[in-house]
Design an enzyme around this catalytic site. Structure first.
Site, short mmCIF file in Angstrom:
data_model
loop_
_atom_site.label_atom_id
_atom_site.label_comp_id
_atom_site.label_asym_id
_atom_site.label_seq_id
_atom_site.Cartn_x
_atom_site.Cartn_y
_atom_site.Cartn_z
N GLU A 186 -4.68 -2.87 5.01
CA GLU A 186 -4.21 -3.42 6.29
C GLU A 186 -5.28 -4.26 6.99
O GLU A 186 -5.02 -4.92 7.98
CB GLU A 186 -3.80 -2.27 7.23
N TRP B 101 -4.15 5.47 -4.35
CA TRP B 101 -3.48 6.49 -3.54
C TRP B 101 -2.52 7.37 -4.32
O TRP B 101 -1.81 6.90 -5.20
CB TRP B 101 -2.68 5.83 -2.43
N LYS C 208 -6.87 10.17 -2.36
CA LYS C 208 -7.32 8.94 -3.02
C LYS C 208 -8.12 9.32 -4.26
O LYS C 208 -9.18 9.91 -4.16
CB LYS C 208 -8.16 8.11 -2.07
N THR D 225 0.86 -1.17 0.00
CA THR D 225 0.00 0.00 0.00
C THR D 225 0.90 1.23 0.00
O THR D 225 1.97 1.21 0.62
CB THR D 225 -0.96 -0.03 1.21
P1 AMP Z 1 -6.83 1.09 0.79
O1 AMP Z 1 -5.83 0.54 1.72
O2 AMP Z 1 -6.24 1.53 -0.50
O3 AMP Z 1 -7.99 0.17 0.61
O4 AMP Z 1 -7.42 2.42 1.43
C1 AMP Z 1 -8.02 2.46 2.67
C2 AMP Z 1 -8.48 3.87 2.98
O5 AMP Z 1 -9.43 4.31 2.01
C3 AMP Z 1 -9.18 4.05 4.30
O6 AMP Z 1 -8.28 4.18 5.38
C4 AMP Z 1 -9.99 5.31 4.06
O7 AMP Z 1 -9.20 6.48 4.19
C5 AMP Z 1 -10.38 5.16 2.60
N1 AMP Z 1 -11.71 4.53 2.49
C6 AMP Z 1 -11.99 3.25 2.23
N2 AMP Z 1 -13.31 3.04 2.18
C7 AMP Z 1 -13.90 4.23 2.43
C8 AMP Z 1 -15.26 4.69 2.54
N3 AMP Z 1 -16.28 3.88 2.33
N4 AMP Z 1 -15.44 5.99 2.84
C9 AMP Z 1 -14.42 6.84 3.03
N5 AMP Z 1 -13.13 6.48 2.94
C10 AMP Z 1 -12.86 5.19 2.64
#
Ligand code: AMP
Length: 542
Positions: A331, A444, A439, A186
């Protein structure tokens, strides 16, 4: 005698063996890179996964050696999911949208021994294979006759020729369920990408939880379209939960545009689909003007970024499709919460129900959550008090892979970098982000990487990268810049300076020149104040 239960390890191979035995004729449909639609079954995927196990043994790969993939969602990728992990190796799914230099870095860091890639990525592999000296075998996911001659890539084989030479008879090895099964990097908020190493136990438990009725509610009667990439947190666990339930699986390959996704949903009678808001935005953008309807779609999990209200409304009210808003992280394998209503919510008005559905939902069993205030004390679950969200559970990271940094855990809890409230019914709502990242389209962008490039420009004194709302990509980065005294610099010049330094889609959309960036007492840029300062800012063209 104690009279305890049998101690069978929870292994990923048991999922595909189960699907083979009980759902052998269950369908797996893939749109391929070649553009055609390919049909296979759990029985065939299981047999070919066993061939992968044999073929890896044949190359002398050791237990826990890493086998990487750079691939879209499709049946061959699914076979690798099971063949690699099932045979005791670690499946390392790489995000092809990263900058090539970052892909090479990740490959070296993971010490990948084999790298399997879709034909789409041949030019990418040609450009970076020399920077991946640890990789001993390259496998192109194609038929033997589709493998081009003279690619310049050493030890390159076609997937079909490679597995054809291996037997379908293979005894899945038995080992401790706490053995590593797969690896996903990540983009870190600072520094290099971080590896999250999943285990057979965490993956299998997560597969159970994801299939539950108040989670994705998967069954043998479903046809599931996994738009969320298999290189992004194991496609939210769908490849595993699918084998556990025997649902039909539909893979879009590289085609995630509105018309392609719509046609696949209709032609394969998809009942359930999962993806980030950007993909559904493209789908609705295709359907709405043309007056198209869904014939079979019943529910969709939307997560990875906050689901916009208009999207929930369109799916729920215009199309009768249930939206399950979900929150998770790499994570967390990734599922943390999913938003399904409780019985009492069914008495609420439509508008009140919509407001509920905008929350990120309730924790699935296996995930404990708490929000802490600035003083580090737990905040009440009143739906109002927002604080840092921390989580704990058997499929949540304990430590990053081969990281020189100490474990991220705080008293055994993982700090998510999200700011949230939890209400009395346990519904989580993400209100902000304390981590410094953006994002865009579900992927990211490190603000620090964007800032570092800007400040490397001779005319820039200070730069802060922040995300601004975008209707298609959820967020896009802009860079706020203070020029050096007397220096001349235009937005276009600075944007040009980004060329080749990061992936194109990570380049900021705009440059905003200011006289000063607000700084805190320790000299840290105050992004919250900066966002407030620029609250009326609109991206060019919007
Ligand atoms: P990732 O590890 O790329 O899946 O990203 C995880 C991060 O995406 C989380 O810590 C949040 O900051 C953001 N995220 C994931 N799902 C949501 C959601 N439904 N609403 C708002 N932010 C989200």
């Amino acid at each position: 005698m104690l009279g305890l239960m049998q101690n069978q390890p929870l292994l990923i191979s048991t999922l595909i063996a189960f699907a083979d035995r009980h759902h052998g004729d269950g369908e797996i449909v893939s749109r391929r890179v070649e553009g055609d639609i390919h049909r296979t079954s759990y029985r065939s995927v299981a047999a070919r996964a066993r061939q992968v196990g044999n073929a890896l043994d044949g190359w002398g790969l050791a237990f826990s050696d890493r086998v990487a993939t750079l691939a879209w969602n499709g049946y061959r990728h699914l076979e690798l999911y099971y063949g690699v992990s099932g045979s005791g190796r670690v499946l390392h799914t790489i995000n092809p949208r990263l900058h090539p230099a970052q892909i090479a870095w990740i490959t070296q860091h993971a010490e990948d021994r084999v790298l399997c890639f879709d034909a789409t990525f041949l030019p990418l592999i040609q450009s970076l294979h020399a920077q991946c000296p640890m990789v001993q075998h390259w496998v192109m996911l194609c038929d033997a006759d589709k493998l081009p001659a003279d690619t310049g890539i050493p030890n390159l084989v076609s997937y079909e020729a490679w597995i054809a030479a291996a037997s379908t008879t293979y005894q899945w090895p038995q080992f401790d369920e706490n053995t590593a099964s797969s690896l996903c990097y990540t983009s870190g908020t600072t520094g290099d990408p971080k590896g999250v190493l999943y285990s057979h136990r965490s993956t299998t438990l997560h597969a159970y939880a994801a299939a539950l009725p108040d989670a994705m509610d998967l069954s043998a009667r479903d046809a599931v379209l996994a738009v969320v990439p298999m290189f992004h947190v194991n496609a939210w666990g769908i490849p595993y939960s699918a084998a556990l339930t025997g649902c039909k699986l539909v893979f879009p390959g590289p085609a995630m545009d509105g018309p392609s996704v719509y046609n696949l949903i209709e032609s394969e009678k998809v009942t359930f689909a999962a993806g980030v808001p950007t993909v559904w935005q493209m789908l609705l953008g295709h359907m709405q003007p043309a007056g198209l309807r869904f014939g079979s779609l019943q529910r969709t999990v939307i997560g990875g970024s906050a689901c916009p209200p208009a999207m929930v409304k369109a799916f729920q009210q215009d199309y009768g499709v249930e939206v399950i808003h979900a929150w998770g992280m790499t994570e967390l394998s990734p599922l943390g919460t999913l938003c399904t209503l409780k019985n009492k919510h069914l008495l609420l008005t439509k508008e009140e129900q919509l407001a509920m559905r905008l929350k990120q939902g309730r924790a699935v069993y296996g995930v404990d959550m708490k929000v802490l205030g600035e003083d580090g004390q737990p905040l009440p679950h009143d739906g109002q008090s927002a604080g840092d969200l921390l989580v704990q559970g058997p499929w949540i990271v304990a430590d990053y892979y081969r990281s020189p940094e100490p474990s991220p855990l705080v008293d055994g809890w993982f700090p998510t970098g999200d700011v949230a409230t939890i209400d009395a019914d346990g519904y989580l709502q993400i209100t902000d982000r304390s981590k410094d990242v953006i994002k865009s389209g579900g992927e990211w962008i490190s603000s620090i990487a964007v800032e570092n490039i800007a400040v490397a420009h001779p005319a820039v004194a200070m730069a802060a990268c922040i995300g601004v709302q975008h209707p298609k990509w959820d967020e896009r980065p802009i860079v706020v810049v203070v020029k050096k005294p007397g220096a001349e610099l235009s937005a276009a010049e600075l944007l040009q300076f980004y060329d080749g330094k990061i992936a194109k889609w990570q380049v900021p959309d705009d440059v905003v020149f200011v006289d000063a960036i607000p700084l805190g007492a320790t000299g840290k840029m105050q992004k919250m104040r900066l966002r407030e300062m620029l609250k009326d800012y609109r991206l060019p063209g919007l």
